[in-house]
Each structure stands twice: as C-alpha cells, then as structure tokens.
Scaffold this motif. Structure first.
Motif, PDB file in Angstrom:
ATOM      1  N   THR A  56       0.826  -1.206   0.000  1.00 17.61           N
ATOM      2  CA  THR A  56       0.000   0.000   0.000  1.00 17.61           C
ATOM      3  C   THR A  56       0.867   1.265   0.000  1.00 17.61           C
ATOM      4  O   THR A  56       2.079   1.198   0.231  1.00 17.61           O
ATOM      5  N   GLY A  57       0.224   2.387  -0.222  1.00 19.96           N
ATOM      6  CA  GLY A  57       0.920   3.670  -0.260  1.00 19.96           C
ATOM      7  C   GLY A  57       1.633   4.018   1.038  1.00 19.96           C
ATOM      8  O   GLY A  57       2.636   4.729   1.032  1.00 19.96           O
ATOM      9  N   ASP A  58       1.131   3.501   2.174  1.00 18.19           N
ATOM     10  CA  ASP A  58       1.780   3.780   3.462  1.00 18.19           C
ATOM     11  C   ASP A  58       2.833   2.723   3.815  1.00 18.19           C
ATOM     12  O   ASP A  58       3.294   2.643   4.950  1.00 18.19           O
ATOM     13  N   GLY A  59       3.215   1.897   2.812  1.00 11.73           N
ATOM     14  CA  GLY A  59       4.323   0.974   3.007  1.00 11.73           C
ATOM     15  C   GLY A  59       3.991  -0.335   3.697  1.00 11.73           C
ATOM     16  O   GLY A  59       4.877  -1.067   4.113  1.00 11.73           O
ATOM     17  N   LYS A  60       2.723  -0.665   3.821  1.00 12.14           N
ATOM     18  CA  LYS A  60       2.338  -1.946   4.418  1.00 12.14           C
ATOM     19  C   LYS A  60       2.122  -2.973   3.317  1.00 12.14           C
ATOM     20  O   LYS A  60       1.804  -2.628   2.184  1.00 12.14           O
ATOM     21  N   LEU A  61       2.312  -4.241   3.670  1.00 10.59           N
ATOM     22  CA  LEU A  61       1.982  -5.323   2.763  1.00 10.59           C
ATOM     23  C   LEU A  61       0.700  -5.950   3.307  1.00 10.59           C
ATOM     24  O   LEU A  61       0.655  -6.379   4.457  1.00 10.59           O
ATOM     25  N   ILE A  62      -0.335  -5.948   2.476  1.00 14.12           N
ATOM     26  CA  ILE A  62      -1.622  -6.518   2.864  1.00 14.12           C
ATOM     27  C   ILE A  62      -1.792  -7.832   2.115  1.00 14.12           C
ATOM     28  O   ILE A  62      -1.712  -7.868   0.888  1.00 14.12           O
ATOM     29  N   ALA A  63      -2.014  -8.915   2.864  1.00 20.67           N
ATOM     30  CA  ALA A  63      -2.278 -10.225   2.257  1.00 20.67           C
ATOM     31  C   ALA A  63      -3.745 -10.552   2.483  1.00 20.67           C
ATOM     32  O   ALA A  63      -4.200 -10.690   3.621  1.00 20.67           O
ATOM     33  N   LYS A  64      -4.495 -10.634   1.375  1.00 22.33           N
ATOM     34  CA  LYS A  64      -5.915 -10.971   1.440  1.00 22.33           C
ATOM     35  C   LYS A  64      -6.050 -12.439   1.048  1.00 22.33           C
ATOM     36  O   LYS A  64      -5.739 -12.818  -0.077  1.00 22.33           O
ATOM     37  N   CYS A  65      -6.475 -13.269   2.013  1.00 23.73           N
ATOM     38  CA  CYS A  65      -6.597 -14.714   1.821  1.00 23.73           C
ATOM     39  C   CYS A  65      -8.068 -15.043   1.589  1.00 23.73           C
ATOM     40  O   CYS A  65      -8.905 -14.739   2.441  1.00 23.73           O
ATOM     41  N   VAL A  66      -8.368 -15.670   0.435  1.00 26.10           N
ATOM     42  CA  VAL A  66      -9.758 -15.918   0.064  1.00 26.10           C
ATOM     43  C   VAL A  66      -9.985 -17.414  -0.173  1.00 26.10           C
ATOM     44  O   VAL A  66      -9.254 -18.052  -0.919  1.00 26.10           O
ATOM     45  N   MET A  67     -11.011 -17.940   0.497  1.00 23.47           N
ATOM     46  CA  MET A  67     -11.444 -19.320   0.281  1.00 23.47           C
ATOM     47  C   MET A  67     -12.961 -19.292   0.244  1.00 23.47           C
ATOM     48  O   MET A  67     -13.613 -19.070   1.272  1.00 23.47           O
ATOM     49  N   GLY A  68     -13.535 -19.451  -0.955  1.00 25.58           N
ATOM     50  CA  GLY A  68     -14.991 -19.336  -1.088  1.00 25.58           C
ATOM     51  C   GLY A  68     -15.410 -17.917  -0.740  1.00 25.58           C
ATOM     52  O   GLY A  68     -14.875 -16.950  -1.265  1.00 25.58           O
TER      53      GLY A  68
END
Length: 135
Positions: free
Chosen positions: A111-123
């Motif tokens: 993200t723009g503020d330097g964080k890494l976002i991991a979005k985990c999707v199952m169904g």
C-alpha cells in the motif's frame, strides 16, 4: 514490479484467519497454533528472476521458490499438496492454490503507506493479514 515486495515483513495484524483456516479444512490444533503465530514474510529474487517467498516463525518455516506464471507443486504450512501459480495482476502478487477440486487465492499488495496486505480468500471467507517492512 516484484521489487516493491522484496524485503522482510513483520506481521502486525491478522483478521478472520481462523475462519479462513476452517474453510481450508485445517484441524483445530493446527488452527490454534496458526492463530497464535505471527510469522515474518521474507521475499527475495535471484539473478534469474526466481522469487523466494519464506514464511518464518518460531513454530514453522515454509519456503517456496517460483517463477511467475509457472505452475508448481506446493506443500503448504498446513500440509496441503497444491498446484500453485503466482502472477502479477494490477500491481498485486497473486497466489492461486488448487487441490482436491478446491481453490484458494492469496493477494499480496504493498500500500501507499508501506504496508503489505495479504488478502486470503477461500470461497466467501476472507482473511486479511497486514505486515510492516523491517528496516
């Protein structure tokens, strides 16, 4: 493009991860450990463009090496055997895992503020894990 993901990332928050692991079919004991663990994510790339993604914690370290858009066999932290492919889509590092007629997707985005976002999707279950880059 992958350069912005390279580095060591420390987990700072995890939301809905227990429900995500349940949706994957992870057993109770493993979920308990998974919920307490705050792994670091280490991402680097070699001279040939092979990417190494390592999830490291006091409980378990799991490492995958891959080329973008090339399917490979992965053994996940919860011991699933999957056919996995990583790709870059809309500035996100997207990991698609398929096994036993099921599919899960993990989208990683800086993200723009330097964080890494991991979005985990199952169904219809979505977990969000947030990391901050270590200096």
């Amino acid at each position: 493009m992958v350069d912005k993901f390279v580095g060591t990332w420390k987990m700072i928050s995890s939301e809905n991860f227990d429900d995500y692991m349940k949706a994957l079919g992870v057993g109770f004991a493993t979920r308990q450990v998974g919920n307490r663990t705050k792994p670091s994510l280490i991402i680097n790339m070699d001279d040939q463009g092979m990417i190494c993604l390592k999830s490291q914690s006091t409980f378990k370290t799991v490492e995958v090496k891959f080329n973008l858009n090339e399917p490979f066999e992965e053994t996940t932290a919860d011991d699933r055997k999957t056919m996995t492919v990583f790709s870059l889509e809309n500035c996100k590092l997207v990991q698609k895992q398929k096994w036993d007629g099921k599919e899960s997707t993990i989208e990683r985005e800086v993200t723009g503020d330097g964080k890494l976002i991991a979005k985990c999707v199952m169904g219809d279950v979505i977990a969000v894990r947030t990391y901050m880059k270590e200096v």
